[in-house]
Each structure stands twice: as C-alpha cells, then as structure tokens.
Design a protein around this motif. Structure first.
Motif, mmCIF file in Angstrom:
data_model
loop_
_atom_site.group_PDB
_atom_site.id
_atom_site.type_symbol
_atom_site.label_atom_id
_atom_site.label_comp_id
_atom_site.label_asym_id
_atom_site.label_seq_id
_atom_site.Cartn_x
_atom_site.Cartn_y
_atom_site.Cartn_z
ATOM 1 N N CYS A 361 0.862 -1.186 0.000
ATOM 2 C CA CYS A 361 0.000 0.000 0.000
ATOM 3 C C CYS A 361 0.898 1.235 0.000
ATOM 4 C CB CYS A 361 -0.908 0.010 1.221
ATOM 5 S SG CYS A 361 -1.967 -1.449 1.388
ATOM 6 N N SER A 362 0.696 2.133 -0.965
ATOM 7 C CA SER A 362 1.624 3.255 -1.154
ATOM 8 C C SER A 362 0.859 4.550 -1.397
ATOM 9 C CB SER A 362 2.544 2.996 -2.359
ATOM 10 O OG SER A 362 3.111 1.707 -2.313
ATOM 11 N N TRP A 363 1.325 5.618 -0.776
ATOM 12 C CA TRP A 363 0.782 6.939 -1.082
ATOM 13 C C TRP A 363 1.808 8.004 -0.699
ATOM 14 C CZ3 TRP A 363 -0.582 4.323 3.329
ATOM 15 C CH2 TRP A 363 -0.526 4.996 4.542
ATOM 16 N N GLN A 372 7.058 9.341 -8.257
ATOM 17 C CA GLN A 372 7.140 8.115 -9.049
ATOM 18 C C GLN A 372 7.987 7.109 -8.280
ATOM 19 O OE1 GLN A 372 8.994 8.441 -12.898
ATOM 20 N NE2 GLN A 372 8.134 6.499 -13.633
ATOM 21 N N ALA A 373 7.325 6.078 -7.789
ATOM 22 C CA ALA A 373 8.004 5.044 -7.010
ATOM 23 C C ALA A 373 8.367 3.885 -7.926
ATOM 24 C CB ALA A 373 7.118 4.569 -5.872
ATOM 25 N N HIS A 374 9.650 3.546 -7.981
ATOM 26 C CA HIS A 374 10.148 2.454 -8.822
ATOM 27 C C HIS A 374 10.344 1.217 -7.947
ATOM 28 C CE1 HIS A 374 11.078 5.119 -12.283
ATOM 29 N NE2 HIS A 374 11.292 6.022 -11.330
ATOM 30 N N SER A 404 6.464 0.686 -11.859
ATOM 31 C CA SER A 404 6.461 1.987 -11.184
ATOM 32 C C SER A 404 5.036 2.503 -11.079
ATOM 33 C CB SER A 404 7.332 3.007 -11.920
ATOM 34 O OG SER A 404 6.706 3.453 -13.111
ATOM 35 N N LEU A 405 4.801 3.302 -10.034
ATOM 36 C CA LEU A 405 3.497 3.911 -9.799
ATOM 37 C C LEU A 405 3.695 5.374 -9.427
ATOM 38 C CD1 LEU A 405 1.728 1.163 -7.645
ATOM 39 C CD2 LEU A 405 1.177 1.770 -10.009
ATOM 40 N N MET A 406 2.766 6.225 -9.871
ATOM 41 C CA MET A 406 2.779 7.634 -9.494
ATOM 42 C C MET A 406 1.915 7.802 -8.245
ATOM 43 S SD MET A 406 4.730 8.909 -11.822
ATOM 44 C CE MET A 406 4.483 10.666 -11.626
ATOM 45 N N LEU A 407 2.526 8.259 -7.179
ATOM 46 C CA LEU A 407 1.853 8.306 -5.885
ATOM 47 C C LEU A 407 1.306 9.698 -5.592
ATOM 48 C CD1 LEU A 407 4.363 6.275 -3.676
ATOM 49 C CD2 LEU A 407 2.556 5.421 -5.191
ATOM 50 N N ARG A 408 0.059 9.709 -5.145
ATOM 51 C CA ARG A 408 -0.579 10.897 -4.577
ATOM 52 C C ARG A 408 -1.263 10.489 -3.274
ATOM 53 N NH1 ARG A 408 -3.447 14.623 -9.278
ATOM 54 N NH2 ARG A 408 -1.542 15.225 -10.405
ATOM 55 N N LYS A 419 8.171 -11.031 -4.586
ATOM 56 C CA LYS A 419 9.249 -11.569 -3.760
ATOM 57 C C LYS A 419 10.382 -10.555 -3.620
ATOM 58 C CE LYS A 419 12.226 -15.655 -3.370
ATOM 59 N NZ LYS A 419 12.654 -16.923 -4.023
ATOM 60 N N ASP A 420 10.838 -10.384 -2.382
ATOM 61 C CA ASP A 420 11.952 -9.466 -2.075
ATOM 62 C C ASP A 420 11.684 -8.055 -2.607
ATOM 63 O OD1 ASP A 420 13.403 -11.644 -0.990
ATOM 64 O OD2 ASP A 420 14.095 -12.199 -2.995
ATOM 65 N N ILE A 421 10.448 -7.627 -2.533
ATOM 66 C CA ILE A 421 10.073 -6.329 -3.081
ATOM 67 C C ILE A 421 10.805 -5.199 -2.351
ATOM 68 C CG2 ILE A 421 8.067 -6.097 -1.557
ATOM 69 C CD1 ILE A 421 8.213 -4.978 -5.235
ATOM 70 N N LYS A 422 11.262 -4.228 -3.116
ATOM 71 C CA LYS A 422 11.909 -3.048 -2.546
ATOM 72 C C LYS A 422 11.652 -1.863 -3.468
ATOM 73 C CE LYS A 422 16.403 -3.966 -4.738
ATOM 74 N NZ LYS A 422 17.855 -4.171 -4.504
ATOM 75 N N VAL A 423 11.972 -0.672 -2.988
ATOM 76 C CA VAL A 423 11.849 0.535 -3.795
ATOM 77 C C VAL A 423 13.249 0.950 -4.218
ATOM 78 C CG1 VAL A 423 11.076 2.934 -3.866
ATOM 79 C CG2 VAL A 423 9.753 1.229 -2.579
ATOM 80 N N GLU A 424 13.520 0.880 -5.536
ATOM 81 C CA GLU A 424 14.846 1.232 -6.035
ATOM 82 C C GLU A 424 15.115 2.727 -5.923
ATOM 83 O OE1 GLU A 424 16.661 -1.778 -9.224
ATOM 84 O OE2 GLU A 424 15.092 -0.475 -10.042
#
Length: 644
Positions: A361-363, A372-374, A404-408, A419-424
C-alpha cells in the motif's frame, strides 16, 4: 515508527455460517472492519453493508427501551430483530448499552446506588438476550461528551468508573467470553487520563475512542494528527497497564461531506478513509475501526450529521463506499510486515502479507509533486493486481522484475508474489495541482462589530442581541421574549488584551454545575478565531464563563494552539449579579486566543453565546454569531474590527 507485525486470523473460503458469525468478526487477533448504524434504519440494508466488506456494525440498546416500567426489563422486539438480522448476514455487532432512564435519578447519569443497580440489570438483560449472537458490549456512548444527555451536560470520570466497576463482573458472570468495552471517549485525552488514574482498566477488556479530526487543516491530517494520537494513546494505556498493550477499538471516525468550511469533498473523505484504515492495520493494539456511518442521515447538504455516510440516504454510493470495499478486500485477514523505508517521511510504503502473497500500500503526502516510485522484485515476471483504492483494479505483470506507480494521496494497492520487493528509487515529478483554476468561496460574516481603543475617551459601541432572531431553542420550552433573556456586549482593546463586557438580563438564573459542564446551565460562551495565511485553518479557542459558588470561573474548552484546556486563571473575570441582571467583565490576553499584538484596523472572528436554563433543562441560547452551539465552526463567527 514502532510498527509490529500483526498475527491475524485468516478467514478462508469467504463463506461463514450464521452460527459462527460472532467468532469470525470477534476473533481477538483479527482486525475488525466495522460500520456504524442506527438501529432499524439499516435493517433492510444489511446486505449492502456486507457487500462493502464490513465484518461488524455498532448500535444502541437503550435502557429506556428495555425498562419502560420500573422493575420490568425486556429487550425490545425491534432490537432483537435487528441483532438477529445482523447474525443472518454474518455481521457481528457492538451492542452499546446506553443511555439514561427517566425512572432513575430523574434521567440523569446513573450515580445513585439504586440507579447503578438498575443500569446493571439492564446490561444483564441485554447480555442474556444476545449471548451466542455477539460478544462485544460497550458501556455507554460518549459519556464524556454528553451524547443524548443535553439537559445534564457531560458525564464525570469518577461516576463512570463506579458504573463500569459495578457492571463488568455481572456481565462476565453471564458470558465469560464477552468483551466489555469502556465508553467511547470523544472529548480528547484529558478524560482518558482521568479515568485511567481511577483504575478504569481493571473493569473492562478494551477501551473505545471516537477519533474525529475532520474540519482541521487537511495537510497530513491522517499521518500526523490521527496516527500520532494513536501512538500517544497507546503509551498512555501502557503506562496505566504495567507496560503492556491494552486493546482499543475506534468505534467512530469519519470525514463528512457537508458543504461548509469543515466538510470534505468526496475525494478527500475517501483518501482519508484509505490512509486511516491502512495505518490502523499496522497497530496491533487497535482491534477494529467502525466508520461512522453507513448512509447519510438526511438530505441537508450543509449539515454534518446528514453527510457522514458511505452512501447517500437512498443508498447511492459515494467514493468512500468503493474505497472501503477495496480496502477491506485487500486487507481483511492480512498481516502487517513493515513500513519500507524510502528515506522520505512523506512517502508511505506499507507491506502486508496474506495467503503467500505480498500486499503493498503506497501513497504520498506531497502537494503539487507526484512521486514516481520504482519497485523492484527478485522475480523477473509475475502477475499483479493493482488498485487505486476505490477507483477500480487492473491486472499487470512485472517487467524485468520492475513496476512503477505515481503516488498521490489516494493509496495504490498491489497484490502478488512480489518476492523481495523493494523501492529502487523515487522520482519527484512536479505537477502544480494548486494552480488549477477553481471556484473560491468568500465567507461574509452576518455582522461586524467595532472595538474601541482603551486609550480613547469615547464609549465603546454597544451591540444588542436579545431579539427573537438571535435565540435558538434546544428544547420544547417556549421563550418569553426579552423578559426571559436579553443580552448585549461592548469591547475595548489594548495592545495585549481584549476588554469584553457582556450584560445579561435573565428572569431565572441557574448555575449549579462544575465549570466543565457550566454550558448546560446559565453561562457565557465565547469563541475566537485568528485569520492566518491558510484559509483552511479553522483552529479556534473557546471559553465558558460562569458564576459558581466560588465566584467567577473560566473554562477553556478548545485551544487554537492545541495546548492545555480546562480551568484557567489567565483570563481575568469578574461577574456581578444584581437580581436578574448579570455583568460579565473579562480581560483576555491575546496570547490566550492566538492573536498577535493588537493594532488599529486589525480584524478577527468572534462569537458570543448566552445559555438559558430555567431550572429544568437547557432551554436554548442567545448568540451573536454562530459556530458555537449548533456546531463548532469558526467560519460562522462574526467579525470584530479594532478602531482608535
């Protein structure tokens, strides 16, 4: 941030038999998604509540309905039918055991031994009736706020703890598995602090809070104002419970969509709902949150109480309905893992797990900047469900392990193996939303009064507000014109203080209450708002001034600077009484009302309210300006202009 992993029960299969409804929704380790209802109003709409993903509702079982004749107790058929319908729809219910009964203590809060025993018998009757259908019982609703007790003011901490201590063992004797929830504190942490000192936690299994923050400046309203308070309350409970967590239920919260200065747009209400529920699911001591409420209570677009719902009165869904549905579908039964650190406190990346899948869940809380979250996973290709909460969902795949997603402000939700998800990395993309042309509403006050400099030899103008148009009834009684109640005021000023004089003519003066409840009887209420750079900032300072047996008292009910409320001697008050004539003389330092140093031409907002009680109940009040009695809304105050 002190996050801890929640060990949540996972409900498999999606179908629960009616007989097991209470164990599913009341399971101690599973977060409960709840919705507030009004008994009977939603009886025919429980299917729609279930469709939204709710697990539980909450409603009153009133003492006055259970015991209509002294000594004869029976839960009403209406209440029984409603609870049975909840069970049929696999919905648990918090039964609020409330309010007073006119057969005891003249309808006041139960404090005498006879009234307390009678209330306990009411509670026993409720628990016997619904044993096996629910385990959740709340002892009263908003005792500290005076809900449904307008004639008697706010309830006292010691009286409440005495009542709770009497009822708790009697409920447990009938149903040892019952979860007894204390009150639903709505006035802030001072009341909570008082009841904790009195040992309240010994007499309950959980506490309830009403954590409304709507109407305050919108920026960071969930992550700072609401979330930080939850951390503070957790610490208060641990301090009172030998360092151990104590369960908490948020039994009311919402962002109503009425059209006034405190109302939210449907978009903002849905944004706050999503962020709040995600954060609540990260705090293991919060066992459930009940959104208030399911559907709007009426069609008055400007009235907050008619606009809290997830739907309109005819069940037309608002944005928040679909947002609630998405949040529950992704997070029900999920376990919180961690907040992924991206080195930016305004970007929230929350990781949950469920059924061998990860949920992200991201905002973002930035204004005029899209983030922009990669994201990067160790899997090169994997199917994902991607959802912008309340706005639909799509199926995507990772490409070379990336997406990637654009967060607001509206949270994005991704579910998949991840698996092993991270934000580059995060990229800031400027998007000046604030420059978009929009309609601007200019609020014009109903009246403007002038205050004269204390250095002037001229008398200050006197403003009368005793006419019928200034009076608002709060009871079925009738007002006998100015002979019943009349009022006027004048004001002077110095560089550092306001000098306010209010003259009141009252045919029947009554004041027997503590300073905190003085508003329920004859008293004076004054509210101030300082204009600032942010038009959305509606912070205000409210005082209640009353003549008690010990003399003049000033009680600060709200503080614009969010500092201490309660009795204050910072404001010098003198009250003279001559028969039915009262004169209130106040010297109010600007520091007490968040005003800067005063000077000619300065303007600020103020309202005055004179309460009227003729020894029976709060009959009504006179007001110069609104925003105190009917609702707490500084945009309805009148204005004061300083002149030489």
């Amino acid at each position: 941030m002190g996050f801890k992993k929640r060990l949540s029960a996972v409900i498999l299969g999606g179908i629960i038999s009616a007989s097991s409804a209470l164990t599913a929704a009341d399971a101690k380790n599973e977060f409960i998604f709840g919705i507030g209802t009004h008994m009977g109003q939603e009886a025919d709409y429980l299917y729609a509540i279930k469709q939204a993903g709710a697990m539980a509702v909450r409603d009153d079982i009133r003492w006055s309905n259970t015991e209509k004749e002294k000594g004869i107790l029976k839960v009403s058929e209406r209440d029984i039918k409603y609870v049975d319908r909840c069970v049929e729809n696999n919905l648990s219910i918090i039964c609020i055991i409330d309010y007073s009964n006119k057969l005891y203590d003249n309808g006041d809060y139960p404090s005498s031994p006879e009234a307390i025993e009678a209330y306990v018998r009411h509670a026993e009757t409720v628990v016997k009736t619904f044993k096996g259908k629910t385990k959740l019982y709340q002892i009263w609703n908003e005792w500290d706020g005076g809900c449904d007790m307008r004639a008697f003011g706010k309830g006292k901490p010691d009286v409440y703890v005495n009542l709770l201590a009497a009822v708790y063992p009697r409920i447990k004797a009938i149903d040892p598995d019952a979860i007894v929830i204390a009150n639903s504190i709505c006035t802030g942490d001072k009341f909570l602090e008082d009841v904790l000192k009195l040992g309240m936690l010994k007499h309950c299994d959980a506490i309830a809070l009403h954590t409304y923050v709507y109407g305050q400046p919108q920026e960071h309203i969930v992550t700072e104002t609401w979330y930080q308070r939850m951390l503070k309350v957790d610490k208060m409970l641990k301090d009172a419970n030998s360092g151990k967590e104590f369960p908490m239920y948020i039994t009311e919260i919402g962002w109503p969509t009425q059209v006034d200065s405190r109302g939210s747009t449907e978009t903002h209400s849905a944004d706050c709902l999503a962020q709040m529920y995600i954060l609540a699911n990260t705090l293991p001591y919060i066992k459930g949150v009940w959104w208030y409420d399911f559907k709007d209570d009426g069609w008055k677009y400007e009235y907050n109480e008619n606009n809290f719902g997830l739907t309109r009165p005819d069940l037309t869904p608002k944005q928040s309905y679909f947002t609630y549905k998405d949040i529950t579908s992704f997070l029900r039964g999920a376990s919180f893992v961690e907040r992924i650190d991206v080195g930016d406190p305004l970007v929230w990346i929350m990781k949950f797990s469920r059924n061998n899948k990860n949920i992200i869940c991201s905002w973002s809380e930035y204004k005029d900047i899209d983030i922009q979250a990669h994201f990067k996973s160790s899997e090169s290709s994997s199917p994902l469900t991607v959802c912008n909460a309340g706005r639909g969902r799509i199926e995507r795949h990772l490409t070379d392990g990336k997406i990637s997603l654009m967060l607001r402000s509206r949270p994005w939700i991704m579910e998949g193996s991840l698996k092993d998800i991270k934000v580059e990395k995060l990229d800031k993309r400027e998007f000046k939303e604030s420059l978009r042309p929009q309609r601007v509403e200019i609020k014009v006050p109903a009246a403007i009064a002038k205050a004269t400099s204390a250095e002037s030899t001229a008398a200050a103008p006197v403003y009368h507000f005793g006419e019928e148009k200034y009076y608002r009834l709060t009871s079925s009684a009738k007002r006998n014109g100015k002979e019943d109640l009349d009022a006027s005021f004048s004001m002077k000023w110095t560089k550092n203080s306001l000098l306010l004089t209010v003259n009141v003519k009252d045919d029947a003066f009554v004041q027997t209450r503590d300073a905190s409840d003085a508003w329920a009887e004859d008293s004076l209420q004054i509210a101030f708002h300082a204009f600032g750079d942010d038009p959305a900032d509606l912070s205000h300072t409210d005082f209640c001034v009353s003549l008690g047996s010990e003399g003049a008292r000033v009680y600060k009910e709200f503080s614009a600077d969010k500092k201490t409320t309660g009795l204050t001697d910072a404001i010098k008050a003198k009250i003279s009484k001559n028969g039915g004539n009262l004169t209130y003389e106040l010297e109010i330092p600007v520091s007490e009302i968040s005003l800067s140093e005063l000077e000619t031409g300065m303007i600020f907002a103020m309202s005055i309210l004179v309460n009227d009680n003729d020894n029976k109940e709060r009959k009504g009040y006179l007001r110069w300006g609104d925003g105190i009695g009917h609702s707490k809304d500084p945009s309805q105050y009148n204005w004061i202009m300083l002149e030489k």
